[in-house]
Design an enzyme around this catalytic site. Structure first.
Site, PDB file in Angstrom:
ATOM      1  N   LYS A  13      66.340 -35.084   4.329  1.00  0.00           N
ATOM      2  CA  LYS A  13      65.336 -34.722   5.223  1.00  0.00           C
ATOM      3  C   LYS A  13      64.313 -35.498   5.286  1.00  0.00           C
ATOM      4  O   LYS A  13      63.717 -36.323   4.315  1.00  0.00           O
ATOM      5  CB  LYS A  13      65.051 -33.180   4.715  1.00  0.00           C
ATOM      6  CG  LYS A  13      64.230 -33.052   3.372  1.00  0.00           C
ATOM      7  CD  LYS A  13      62.773 -33.420   3.201  1.00  0.00           C
ATOM      8  CE  LYS A  13      62.261 -33.384   1.809  1.00  0.00           C
ATOM      9  NZ  LYS A  13      60.928 -33.796   1.679  1.00  0.00           N
ATOM     10  N   ASP A 139      62.384 -27.016  -2.075  1.00  0.00           N
ATOM     11  CA  ASP A 139      63.052 -27.551  -0.685  1.00  0.00           C
ATOM     12  C   ASP A 139      64.569 -27.123  -0.751  1.00  0.00           C
ATOM     13  O   ASP A 139      65.226 -27.295   0.247  1.00  0.00           O
ATOM     14  CB  ASP A 139      63.119 -29.279  -0.983  1.00  0.00           C
ATOM     15  CG  ASP A 139      62.069 -29.944  -0.581  1.00  0.00           C
ATOM     16  OD1 ASP A 139      60.948 -29.118  -0.226  1.00  0.00           O
ATOM     17  OD2 ASP A 139      61.671 -31.018  -0.841  1.00  0.00           O
TER      18      ASP A 139
END
Length: 289
Positions: A13, A139
């Site tokens: 990401k 996350d």
């Protein structure tokens, strides 16, 4: 029961911006960010065991098996789902750098929860898996959410967002940046103004605008000069910035050939690669809503 799954992706990401807006009493920082999935991934292989043992079958430099988020995720799911008799052999093929701000360890953990939930037939839904993931790291819920997102809180409060189909050049400056060092720095500003999703440009225009910044970038660049050097170099080609708490630096391009041209110019002292934006996690279909 399906016995195994191989080459399961754990994608990287990027944080298209990352604002630190406050700090909770428990020490966790309050954030606002846009998460962008990339088509560059670690991959994991899973094989079900019927003796309850959970093993990582290969060595991952710098990550002892007992502290690996992959192993911890598997054990957490085993306990939460009440499946003590089921285990797994897990092989982790690392491509994403550690301490790079790309979410590699969190993504590996999310893929582990996703695949073992499927193989063990535990039946947990997305919300339940995201709650488990949050116990492993801020996350992890994003990678279980399954789509690009505007995130708030410590990163777990997510709103789906369609982002631009861009190409990215990502530079690994050759240093590993420990997240704790950045977040504990006295130089980190923790009072960036809170924004609403309506306050910033449409996600597909976000990368062409001057909106937002990465509040962690100033701290990381000062403490790790190679990060500052990579940002300065890449800024000559566009709106470059650091992702996460570092160390990786990225810049976006509308066309693949533009990314290719920049890649040709990257100094050989750095590892650099291109990746394409993804709108959906490749394993999202394995989780029920």
């Amino acid at each position: 029961m399906q016995a195994s799954l191989s080459n399961c992706p754990a994608p990287a990401k990027l944080n298209l911006f990352l604002h630190v807006t406050g700090r909770r009493a428990d020490g966790y920082h309050l954030l606002q960010t846009v998460f962008q999935l990339l088509d560059r991934s670690d991959t994991l292989d899973f094989s079900v065991r019927d003796d309850g043992r959970i093993r990582r079958t290969n060595d991952v430099p710098g990550v002892p098996e007992e502290t690996d988020l992959v192993v911890r995720a598997a054990r957490l799911l085993q306990t939460a789902a009440g499946k003590p008799h089921l285990g797994a052999d897990i092989t982790v093929h690392k491509q994403l750098p550690m301490g790079g701000g790309l979410g590699g360890g969190s993504s590996d953990a999310a893929t582990t929860l996703t695949v073992l939930n499927h193989l063990w037939q535990t039946g947990l839904n997305r919300t339940q898996l995201m709650a488990l993931g949050l116990q492993l790291g801020a996350d992890v819920p994003f990678f279980l959410f399954g789509r690009n997102a505007f995130a708030e809180g410590v990163g777990e409060d997510l709103i789906a967002l369609e982002t631009a189909n861009r190409w990215f050049v990502v530079i690994e400056p050759g240093v590993s940046v420990p997240t704790a060092i950045i977040f504990s720095s006295e130089e980190l500003t923790r009072d960036t103004k809170v924004v609403r999703i309506t306050d910033f440009p449409e996600a597909h225009n976000l990368l062409d605008s001057d909106f937002g910044k990465n509040d962690l970038e100033v701290v990381a660049a000062k403490q790790f000069p190679p990060v500052a050097e990579a940002i300065k170099w890449l800024k000559t080609y566009g709106n470059a910035r650091m992702t996460g708490s570092g160390a990786c630096v990225f810049c976006s391009f509308e066309h693949e050939h533009q990314a290719d041209e920049v890649l040709k110019q990257v100094p050989s002292k750095w590892i650099a690669w291109k990746a394409k934006a993804m709108q959906e996690h490749p394993l999202a279909h394995l989780i029920s809503s």
